[in-house]
Design a protein around this motif. Structure first.
Motif, PDB file in Angstrom:
ATOM      1  N   GLY A 136      17.220  37.903  47.906  1.00 44.51           N
ATOM      2  CA  GLY A 136      17.463  39.343  47.813  1.00 44.51           C
ATOM      3  C   GLY A 136      18.895  39.722  48.164  1.00 44.51           C
ATOM      4  O   GLY A 136      19.533  40.500  47.455  1.00 44.51           O
ATOM      5  N   VAL A 137      19.413  39.156  49.235  1.00 43.24           N
ATOM      6  CA  VAL A 137      20.775  39.493  49.639  1.00 43.24           C
ATOM      7  C   VAL A 137      21.780  38.918  48.646  1.00 43.24           C
ATOM      8  O   VAL A 137      22.799  39.551  48.326  1.00 43.24           O
ATOM      9  N   ALA A 138      21.506  37.716  48.132  1.00 38.51           N
ATOM     10  CA  ALA A 138      22.425  37.113  47.168  1.00 38.51           C
ATOM     11  C   ALA A 138      22.521  37.960  45.898  1.00 38.51           C
ATOM     12  O   ALA A 138      23.620  38.233  45.397  1.00 38.51           O
ATOM     13  N   LEU A 139      21.384  38.393  45.372  1.00 36.26           N
ATOM     14  CA  LEU A 139      21.386  39.231  44.170  1.00 36.26           C
ATOM     15  C   LEU A 139      22.037  40.582  44.426  1.00 36.26           C
ATOM     16  O   LEU A 139      22.790  41.089  43.593  1.00 36.26           O
ATOM     17  N   SER A 140      21.760  41.169  45.585  1.00 38.40           N
ATOM     18  CA  SER A 140      22.316  42.482  45.901  1.00 38.40           C
ATOM     19  C   SER A 140      23.833  42.451  46.015  1.00 38.40           C
ATOM     20  O   SER A 140      24.534  43.301  45.458  1.00 38.40           O
ATOM     21  N   VAL A 141      24.331  41.470  46.750  1.00 40.89           N
ATOM     22  CA  VAL A 141      25.780  41.367  46.934  1.00 40.89           C
ATOM     23  C   VAL A 141      26.461  41.047  45.616  1.00 40.89           C
ATOM     24  O   VAL A 141      27.514  41.614  45.281  1.00 40.89           O
ATOM     25  N   LEU A 142      25.876  40.144  44.831  1.00 41.11           N
ATOM     26  CA  LEU A 142      26.468  39.779  43.538  1.00 41.11           C
ATOM     27  C   LEU A 142      26.571  40.995  42.626  1.00 41.11           C
ATOM     28  O   LEU A 142      27.615  41.229  42.001  1.00 41.11           O
ATOM     29  N   CYS A 143      25.504  41.778  42.550  1.00 39.49           N
ATOM     30  CA  CYS A 143      25.541  42.990  41.713  1.00 39.49           C
ATOM     31  C   CYS A 143      26.512  44.019  42.278  1.00 39.49           C
ATOM     32  O   CYS A 143      27.203  44.705  41.522  1.00 39.49           O
ATOM     33  N   GLY A 144      26.568  44.130  43.612  1.00 35.54           N
ATOM     34  CA  GLY A 144      27.477  45.086  44.228  1.00 35.54           C
ATOM     35  C   GLY A 144      28.930  44.796  43.901  1.00 35.54           C
ATOM     36  O   GLY A 144      29.733  45.691  43.655  1.00 35.54           O
ATOM     37  N   VAL A 145      29.274  43.514  43.867  1.00 36.99           N
ATOM     38  CA  VAL A 145      30.655  43.111  43.597  1.00 36.99           C
ATOM     39  C   VAL A 145      30.970  43.135  42.101  1.00 36.99           C
ATOM     40  O   VAL A 145      31.996  43.665  41.670  1.00 36.99           O
ATOM     41  N   LEU A 146      30.079  42.561  41.292  1.00 37.72           N
ATOM     42  CA  LEU A 146      30.349  42.406  39.862  1.00 37.72           C
ATOM     43  C   LEU A 146      30.099  43.678  39.053  1.00 37.72           C
ATOM     44  O   LEU A 146      30.796  43.940  38.077  1.00 37.72           O
ATOM     45  N   VAL A 147      29.107  44.458  39.459  1.00 37.83           N
ATOM     46  CA  VAL A 147      28.719  45.634  38.672  1.00 37.83           C
ATOM     47  C   VAL A 147      29.226  46.938  39.279  1.00 37.83           C
ATOM     48  O   VAL A 147      29.719  47.817  38.570  1.00 37.83           O
ATOM     49  N   LEU A 148      29.121  47.054  40.595  1.00 39.20           N
ATOM     50  CA  LEU A 148      29.449  48.326  41.248  1.00 39.20           C
ATOM     51  C   LEU A 148      30.886  48.397  41.748  1.00 39.20           C
ATOM     52  O   LEU A 148      31.319  49.437  42.225  1.00 39.20           O
ATOM     53  N   GLY A 149      31.612  47.284  41.685  1.00 43.01           N
ATOM     54  CA  GLY A 149      33.027  47.308  42.048  1.00 43.01           C
ATOM     55  C   GLY A 149      33.308  47.268  43.532  1.00 43.01           C
ATOM     56  O   GLY A 149      34.398  47.660  43.966  1.00 43.01           O
ATOM     57  N   ASP A 150      32.361  46.816  44.367  1.00 37.64           N
ATOM     58  CA  ASP A 150      32.623  46.681  45.798  1.00 37.64           C
ATOM     59  C   ASP A 150      33.720  45.650  46.021  1.00 37.64           C
ATOM     60  O   ASP A 150      33.767  44.621  45.347  1.00 37.64           O
ATOM     61  N   ARG A 151      34.592  45.921  46.988  1.00 34.65           N
ATOM     62  CA  ARG A 151      35.680  45.001  47.314  1.00 34.65           C
ATOM     63  C   ARG A 151      35.730  44.771  48.824  1.00 34.65           C
ATOM     64  O   ARG A 151      36.552  45.350  49.525  1.00 34.65           O
ATOM     65  N   PRO A 152      34.860  43.907  49.349  1.00 35.19           N
ATOM     66  CA  PRO A 152      34.888  43.625  50.787  1.00 35.19           C
ATOM     67  C   PRO A 152      36.193  42.951  51.192  1.00 35.19           C
ATOM     68  O   PRO A 152      36.838  42.274  50.395  1.00 35.19           O
ATOM     69  N   GLY A 153      36.587  43.135  52.458  1.00 37.41           N
ATOM     70  CA  GLY A 153      37.773  42.488  52.980  1.00 37.41           C
ATOM     71  C   GLY A 153      37.516  41.013  53.256  1.00 37.41           C
ATOM     72  O   GLY A 153      36.384  40.520  53.140  1.00 37.41           O
ATOM     73  N   ALA A 154      38.585  40.296  53.661  1.00 35.84           N
ATOM     74  CA  ALA A 154      38.484  38.852  53.869  1.00 35.84           C
ATOM     75  C   ALA A 154      37.479  38.503  54.970  1.00 35.84           C
ATOM     76  O   ALA A 154      36.672  37.582  54.824  1.00 35.84           O
TER      77      ALA A 154
END
Length: 274
Positions: free
Chosen positions: A98-116
């Motif tokens: 669940g977390v892997a899919l959520s984070v992947l979609c957040g970054v690839l689809v929603l444009g999230d840009r977490p820091g280092a």
């Protein structure tokens, strides 16, 4: 503040999953899930009425409803898995995917840009949850249910995170309505299973209300934090059922799980700082 809210959501969800797992071993999982969603609906509506909403749009309610479809589905499969599998495996496995899919979609689809630092925390979290699950994807009864539940978890988090901050908690309330409707056909097929002793009925309702509280805390966190980070922090909840299982049920923990719990703690610090 967003990190603290997400961590609070994880604590609430951890307690709810532990309590729901215990109850699902005593009564049918359909009863636990359906009555729980009714309890969640009551709490969500009360909370939505208490928290002012600047502007509730149809899109916000639709996102909330989609989230409810995901959470209703996730809870059904999760409770079924917990009714016949090890708590220390089913809950973490559902969170890993669940977390892997959520984070992947957040970054690839929603444009999230977490820091280092946040990226490092995310990188630590997934293997940590994997180790909490014992480092095995196909071991133990109920694992398949946990994997299916993870898809619902991802939909739940991602959809609810799209609701506008001005909508207050009405998306959560809309989600509870959708969850009840999704589960209604199965509840009708198992109507006899819903006739529980009053004490167990109240427990199921309270468990569902707790799950709704966890969603409320997550929504507030998502409005103040990058979605990818909020999802990861909220998804640290599997550590709590494992700890409670050790303390209260005297379950045994492996070295892999001990490493996973330690990694989850490190990830929490990194994501909070990031």
């Amino acid at each position: 503040m967003g990190a603290l809210l997400a961590l609070s959501s994880a604590v609430v969800y951890g307690i709810v999953d532990f309590a729901g797992g215990l109850l699902s071993r005593r009564v049918h999982h359909t009863a636990v899930t359906f009555l729980g969603q009714l309890g969640g609906l009551l709490l969500a509506c009360a909370a939505a009425l208490l928290l002012p909403a600047d502007a509730v749009h149809l899109a916000d309610l639709l996102w909330g409803a989609l989230s409810g479809v995901g959470s209703g589905t996730a809870m059904w499969f999760l409770n079924r898995g917990l009714s016949r599998g090890d708590m220390s495996v089913v809950v973490p496995v559902s969170a890993v995917t669940g977390v892997a899919l959520s984070v992947l979609c957040g970054v690839l689809v929603l444009g999230d840009r977490p820091g280092a630092v946040a990226w490092l925390g995310i990188a630590v979290t997934v293997p940590s949850l994997w180790f909490v699950a014992g480092g095995r994807a196909g071991a133990g009864k109920g694992t398949a249910d946990g994997l299916v539940a993870s898809l619902g978890v991802a939909v739940q988090y991602l959809a609810l995170g799209q609701a506008g901050p001005g909508s207050g908690l009405w998306p959560v309330a809309a989600g509870r309505v959708a969850a009840v409707l999704v589960l209604l056909p199965d509840a009708a097929r198992h109507a006899r299973r819903l006739k529980l002793p009053p004490v167990r009925c109240v427990r199921a309702v309270l468990i569902g209300a707790g799950a709704a509280l966890g969603l409320v805390l997550y929504l507030l966190a998502a409005q103040r934090q990058l979605l990818a980070v909020a999802v990861v922090l909220a998804s640290l909840y599997p550590a709590l059922p494992v700890v409670l299982g050790l303390a209260l049920l005297r379950e045994r923990i492996s070295r892999r799980q001990a490493v996973g719990l330690l990694g989850a703690g490190i990830a929490t610090v990194l994501l909070t700082l990031g």
